[in-house]
Design a protein around this motif. Structure first.
Motif, PDB file in Angstrom:
ATOM      1  N   ARG A 319       0.620  -1.354  -0.149  1.00  0.00           N
ATOM      2  CA  ARG A 319       0.474   0.267  -0.483  1.00  0.00           C
ATOM      3  C   ARG A 319       0.765   1.706   0.056  1.00  0.00           C
ATOM      4  O   ARG A 319       0.512   2.713  -1.214  1.00  0.00           O
ATOM      5  N   PRO A 320       1.964   1.629   0.532  1.00  0.00           N
ATOM      6  CA  PRO A 320       2.983   2.654   0.570  1.00  0.00           C
ATOM      7  C   PRO A 320       4.092   3.278  -0.508  1.00  0.00           C
ATOM      8  O   PRO A 320       3.333   3.990  -0.866  1.00  0.00           O
ATOM      9  N   ARG A 321       3.602   2.028  -0.981  1.00  0.00           N
ATOM     10  CA  ARG A 321       4.369   2.334  -2.272  1.00  0.00           C
ATOM     11  C   ARG A 321       3.607   2.491  -3.412  1.00  0.00           C
ATOM     12  O   ARG A 321       4.412   3.340  -3.935  1.00  0.00           O
ATOM     13  N   LEU A 322       1.945   1.338  -3.428  1.00  0.00           N
ATOM     14  CA  LEU A 322       1.037   2.603  -4.194  1.00  0.00           C
ATOM     15  C   LEU A 322       1.388   4.289  -3.965  1.00  0.00           C
ATOM     16  O   LEU A 322       0.429   4.671  -4.744  1.00  0.00           O
ATOM     17  N   ALA A 323       0.735   4.182  -2.949  1.00  0.00           N
ATOM     18  CA  ALA A 323       0.031   5.667  -2.447  1.00  0.00           C
ATOM     19  C   ALA A 323       1.543   6.320  -3.307  1.00  0.00           C
ATOM     20  O   ALA A 323       1.166   8.152  -3.555  1.00  0.00           O
ATOM     21  N   ASP A 324       2.790   6.065  -3.188  1.00  0.00           N
ATOM     22  CA  ASP A 324       4.348   7.050  -2.825  1.00  0.00           C
ATOM     23  C   ASP A 324       3.747   7.386  -4.834  1.00  0.00           C
ATOM     24  O   ASP A 324       3.976   8.695  -4.630  1.00  0.00           O
ATOM     25  N   ALA A 325       3.744   6.550  -5.158  1.00  0.00           N
ATOM     26  CA  ALA A 325       3.871   6.403  -6.725  1.00  0.00           C
ATOM     27  C   ALA A 325       2.323   6.828  -7.140  1.00  0.00           C
ATOM     28  O   ALA A 325       2.694   8.165  -8.225  1.00  0.00           O
ATOM     29  N   LEU A 326       1.386   7.013  -6.660  1.00  0.00           N
ATOM     30  CA  LEU A 326       0.168   7.831  -7.017  1.00  0.00           C
ATOM     31  C   LEU A 326       0.343   9.630  -6.707  1.00  0.00           C
ATOM     32  O   LEU A 326       0.385  10.261  -7.299  1.00  0.00           O
ATOM     33  N   PHE A 327       1.053   9.328  -5.716  1.00  0.00           N
ATOM     34  CA  PHE A 327       1.696  11.220  -4.983  1.00  0.00           C
ATOM     35  C   PHE A 327       2.438  11.191  -6.504  1.00  0.00           C
ATOM     36  O   PHE A 327       2.361  12.631  -6.643  1.00  0.00           O
ATOM     37  N   PHE A 328       3.401  10.695  -6.133  1.00  0.00           N
ATOM     38  CA  PHE A 328       4.396  11.726  -7.371  1.00  0.00           C
ATOM     39  C   PHE A 328       3.751  11.489  -8.584  1.00  0.00           C
ATOM     40  O   PHE A 328       3.445  12.522  -9.615  1.00  0.00           O
ATOM     41  N   GLU A 330       0.114  12.440  -9.417  1.00  0.00           N
ATOM     42  CA  GLU A 330      -0.476  13.748  -8.916  1.00  0.00           C
ATOM     43  C   GLU A 330       0.678  14.591  -9.222  1.00  0.00           C
ATOM     44  O   GLU A 330       0.212  15.372 -10.210  1.00  0.00           O
ATOM     45  N   ASN A 331       1.435  15.103  -8.845  1.00  0.00           N
ATOM     46  CA  ASN A 331       2.650  15.960  -8.416  1.00  0.00           C
ATOM     47  C   ASN A 331       2.940  16.311 -10.167  1.00  0.00           C
ATOM     48  O   ASN A 331       2.977  17.386 -10.656  1.00  0.00           O
ATOM     49  N   ASP A 332       3.569  15.621 -10.649  1.00  0.00           N
ATOM     50  CA  ASP A 332       3.657  15.563 -11.900  1.00  0.00           C
ATOM     51  C   ASP A 332       2.662  16.082 -12.712  1.00  0.00           C
ATOM     52  O   ASP A 332       3.058  16.550 -13.804  1.00  0.00           O
ATOM     53  N   LEU A 333       1.695  15.534 -13.184  1.00  0.00           N
ATOM     54  CA  LEU A 333       0.368  15.703 -13.518  1.00  0.00           C
ATOM     55  C   LEU A 333       0.298  17.013 -13.780  1.00  0.00           C
ATOM     56  O   LEU A 333      -0.157  18.660 -14.458  1.00  0.00           O
ATOM     57  N   LYS A 334       0.349  17.654 -11.902  1.00  0.00           N
ATOM     58  CA  LYS A 334      -0.182  19.683 -11.810  1.00  0.00           C
ATOM     59  C   LYS A 334       1.055  20.104 -12.323  1.00  0.00           C
ATOM     60  O   LYS A 334       0.494  21.859 -13.173  1.00  0.00           O
ATOM     61  N   ASN A 335       2.621  19.490 -12.119  1.00  0.00           N
ATOM     62  CA  ASN A 335       3.449  20.206 -12.907  1.00  0.00           C
ATOM     63  C   ASN A 335       3.805  20.635 -14.339  1.00  0.00           C
ATOM     64  O   ASN A 335       4.247  21.076 -14.958  1.00  0.00           O
ATOM     65  N   GLY A 336       2.932  19.382 -14.369  1.00  0.00           N
ATOM     66  CA  GLY A 336       3.135  19.287 -16.818  1.00  0.00           C
ATOM     67  C   GLY A 336       4.035  18.887 -17.048  1.00  0.00           C
ATOM     68  O   GLY A 336       5.672  18.913 -16.306  1.00  0.00           O
ATOM     69  N   LEU A 337       4.455  18.472 -18.201  1.00  0.00           N
ATOM     70  CA  LEU A 337       5.750  18.111 -19.221  1.00  0.00           C
ATOM     71  C   LEU A 337       6.168  19.094 -19.440  1.00  0.00           C
ATOM     72  O   LEU A 337       6.160  20.329 -20.503  1.00  0.00           O
ATOM     73  N   SER A 338       8.004  19.370 -19.157  1.00  0.00           N
ATOM     74  CA  SER A 338       8.954  20.768 -19.311  1.00  0.00           C
ATOM     75  C   SER A 338      10.215  19.980 -19.140  1.00  0.00           C
ATOM     76  O   SER A 338      10.442  19.179 -18.408  1.00  0.00           O
TER      77      SER A 338
END
Length: 672
Positions: A319-328, A330-338
């Motif tokens: 669970r924490p492994r996947l929770a970390d991955a989901l956090f990363f 969603e953060n990446d989606l907010k920051n966008g591809l640059s």
């Protein structure tokens, strides 16, 4: 006399990956050592995470008696005027005998000093400590370790040694351990050493103690468990071969179990979930109707009848492994591809940053686009190259580096980039090996070629050239990838002209070295008779697409029936024309023909070269089809006529034929 031999080397848990890499050598190294000691016999090798086992059902109790022969100096050197020389005395000392005990024998047409002695075989029990120690020292697991006050090292600390020949302990001391008639069973069954009296009891003790010694039995058990899970739940379990081998190597009592995780994590790209499960937890992903579901298979090593706690524990860990991955994610989606920040990420000394690499790749991609004129938009190509490395700045790729490119694909799609651009980002590193998939579209193919070409040109420009087996930047694989792409998409790529044009963006490159490097890869890439590749290269062809087609064409004809006879005729043609400049214009004057055979040959030759052929194979077949006319020509026409004009005209005719063939391959280079 033959008796059972058991060798068990007990260790702390062996790391699976180094063990599996050395696996193919373990038995061979052991057999080589046995052969050296004249004790080679059939054996079986078993392993678990805590032991390496060699089992001989029948092992010689003693070496066979042997005879040793010693040959010394010729008699003319060993004796002078009947008196032994230092050569004779030295030979006697070497043999450990007096001069009177030496005899003579013939060797190399000369009579020499000779001594033969019978050597009694040594008892195996006396030799086994040396054999086992030599075998263990020969194993190469990459890294090794020392423990305690020992100077010797091994992959993991050795904790027990059990060697029994005919159920009798073979005394030995190595790695700080005295051999004893004990073994270890599953830790849950018994943490302490277990005494055994003989080999039969050994196998029974392990079985009753929760240890499945035979790795094949462990494999079968895991596969059977997974099949049951699939049948009972109407699912499919994806079995990665490398992961499966690793799981077999780290378990002594395997049981495959089905676990689950929160459905909310399925918002992650499937590859992220699968990578997290495989790399960190060694779980197998589960699919239903072709889609990843919130289930996983874990192979437990526990010795229990109730696995509920085991399953729950693995679910808590995931669970924490996947929770970390989901956090990363969603953060990446907010920051966008640059690509912002890549100017601070170094690529290689002398080649600037990753941002600099992108700019070079853009220039290569633009040049390739102009060359091939693919049915894609140039702005899409430029956009794909620009975004290819952008996900290096993402949190997800920082955590899971193996997902580089793949995450760029997902982020590009989420950002609204068109499918072709996103796909090119995903496929930028293809092909990654001989069996790897190729880029699936021309846009992706040009992006992949641009990346490979920049790496190749860049590293050659700073003299970072592979030597021997050393190739840290996989430049050989890059060349193989380029060859595969041009063959798949029909892209013409001249390794002399094109590379010269592309090299303008780099500091001085030794293009001759680069050409030779690529040619060496070509020789290894095509799995044909090496002389066929040499024959095509001798034609001067350096365009990759044509090279491949010519090699395939010549290979087909070389392997056809009767080619050896054809070859002999055309090697005669090559021999006749060896002093003629084939690069010059060759003029054949029909008015000088005197013999019917030369008239017929020239007529047939003109017919052949006047046609248009759909393939090199068809053209080469037609040219080699001139064999009957050539044979008749050689039988009936004097090529080296006394009349200089006749001679030169006839040589020009033969040379014209060979020159036409040479456009495809130099037949004389082919050896069958």
């Amino acid at each position: 006399m033959l008796k059972p031999l058991l060798i068990e080397i007990g260790v702390e848990e062996l790391p699976a990956v180094p063990l599996l890499k050395e696996m193919k050598n373990i038995e061979k190294k052991y057999a080589d050592i046995l052969e050296k000691y004249a004790l080679l016999s059939e054996f079986e090798f078993y392993y678990t995470p805590r032991r390496l086992v060699m089992w001989h059902r029948e092992f010689p109790m003693q070496q066979a008696d042997s005879v040793e022969e010693f040959f010394g100096a010729p008699l003319a050197v060993a004796y002078k005027d009947g008196v032994p020389t230092k050569a004779a005395e030295g030979f006697a000392r070497k043999c450990g005998v007096s001069l009177d005990e030496l005899s003579t024998a013939e060797k190399g047409g000369k009579e020499v000093l000779y001594y033969k002695k019978d050597v009694a075989g040594k008892p195996s029990a006396e030799l086994l400590p040396e054999i086992i120690h030599a075998w263990l020292k020969s194993l190469d697991f990459g890294k090794s370790m020392r423990w305690g006050s020992l100077h010797e090292s091994f992959i993991r600390p050795v904790r027990w040694i059990n060697v029994q020949l005919d159920d009798t302990l073979v005394p030995m001391h190595m790695y700080g351990i005295d051999a004893a008639k004990t073994t270890r069973v599953h830790r849950i069954a018994n943490f302490n050493p277990v005494e055994i009296t003989g080999t039969k009891e050994y196998f029974e003790t392990l079985k009753n103690g929760g240890v499945t010694l035979f790795q094949q039995t462990r494999e079968e058990k895991i596969l059977a468990d997974i099949k049951t899970i699939e049948d009972e739940n109407s699912v499919n379990v994806e079995i990665d071969e490398d992961l499966f081998a690793e799981v077999v190597a780290i378990t002594e009592n395997p049981t495959a179990l089905l676990g689950s995780f929160d459905e909310a994590f399925l918002r992650l790209p499937p590859e992220v979930i699968i990578t997290s499960m495989k790399e960190h937890q060694r779980y197998f992903p589960v699919f239903k109707e072709g889609r990843l579901i919130n289930k996983f298979v874990v192979v437990s090593n526990a010795l229990t009848d109730d696995f509920s706690e085991v399953i729950a524990g693995n679910e808590r860990v995931l669970r924490p492994r996947l929770a970390d991955a989901l956090f990363f994610y969603e953060n990446d989606l907010k920051n966008g591809l640059s690509t912002k920040g890549l100017e601070k990420v170094a690529f290689f000394k002398g080649l600037g940053s990753v941002s600099d690499k992108i700019k070079r790749e853009e220039k290569i991609a633009s040049a390739l686009y102009d060359m091939y004129q693919p049915d894609v938009k140039k702005e899409d190509l430029q956009r794909a190259v620009e975004l290819a490395k952008a996900d290096l700045m993402s949190e997800m790729v920082y955590e899971f580096t193996e997902l580089q490119g793949l995450m760029g694909y997902y982020y590009a799609k989420e950002a609204g980039e068109n499918e072709a651009v996103a796909l090119a980002v995903k496929e930028q590193y293809l092909p990654e090996g001989e069996e790897s998939e190729l880029p699936s579209a021309p846009l992706s193919a040009i992006v992949a070629m641009s990346i490979k070409l920049d790496t190749l040109l860049g590293l050659f420009s700073v003299n970072e050239i592979p030597t021997g087996s050393r190739d840290p930047f996989a430049l050989r694989r890059a060349v193989n990838g380029i060859i595969r792409i041009v063959n798949e998409y029909g892209f013409e790529f001249d390794i002399v002209k094109t590379l010269k044009e592309l090299s303008a963006n780099y500091d001085a490159i030794d293009l001759e070295k680069l050409e030779n490097f690529i040619i060496e890869r070509i020789k290894r890439y095509y799995k044909v008779n090496p002389s066929i590749i040499e024959a095509v290269l001798a034609s001067g062809e350096r365009e990759l697409l044509a090279l491949g087609r010519k090699i395939e064409a010549l290979n087909t004809l070389v392997n056809s029936e009767g080619f050896d006879e054809v070859s002999s005729t055309f090697k005669r043609v090559a021999n006749i024309t060896k002093d003629i400049d084939l690069n010059a214009d060759l003029h054949v004057d029909e008015s000088l023909f005197e013999e019917e055979a030369e008239k017929i040959l020239y007529k047939r030759y003109k017919e052949v070269i006047s046609k248009t052929y759909e393939s090199y194979e068809e053209e080469l077949d037609a040219l080699l089809g001139l064999k009957p006319e050539l044979d008749a020509f050689f039988d009936n026409v004097m090529v080296n006529a006394e009349d200089e004009k006749l001679k030169n005209n006839r040589k020009a005719l033969v040379a014209s034929i060979y020159k036409s063939i040479l456009k495809i391959a130099d037949i004389k280079e082919v050896s069958i």
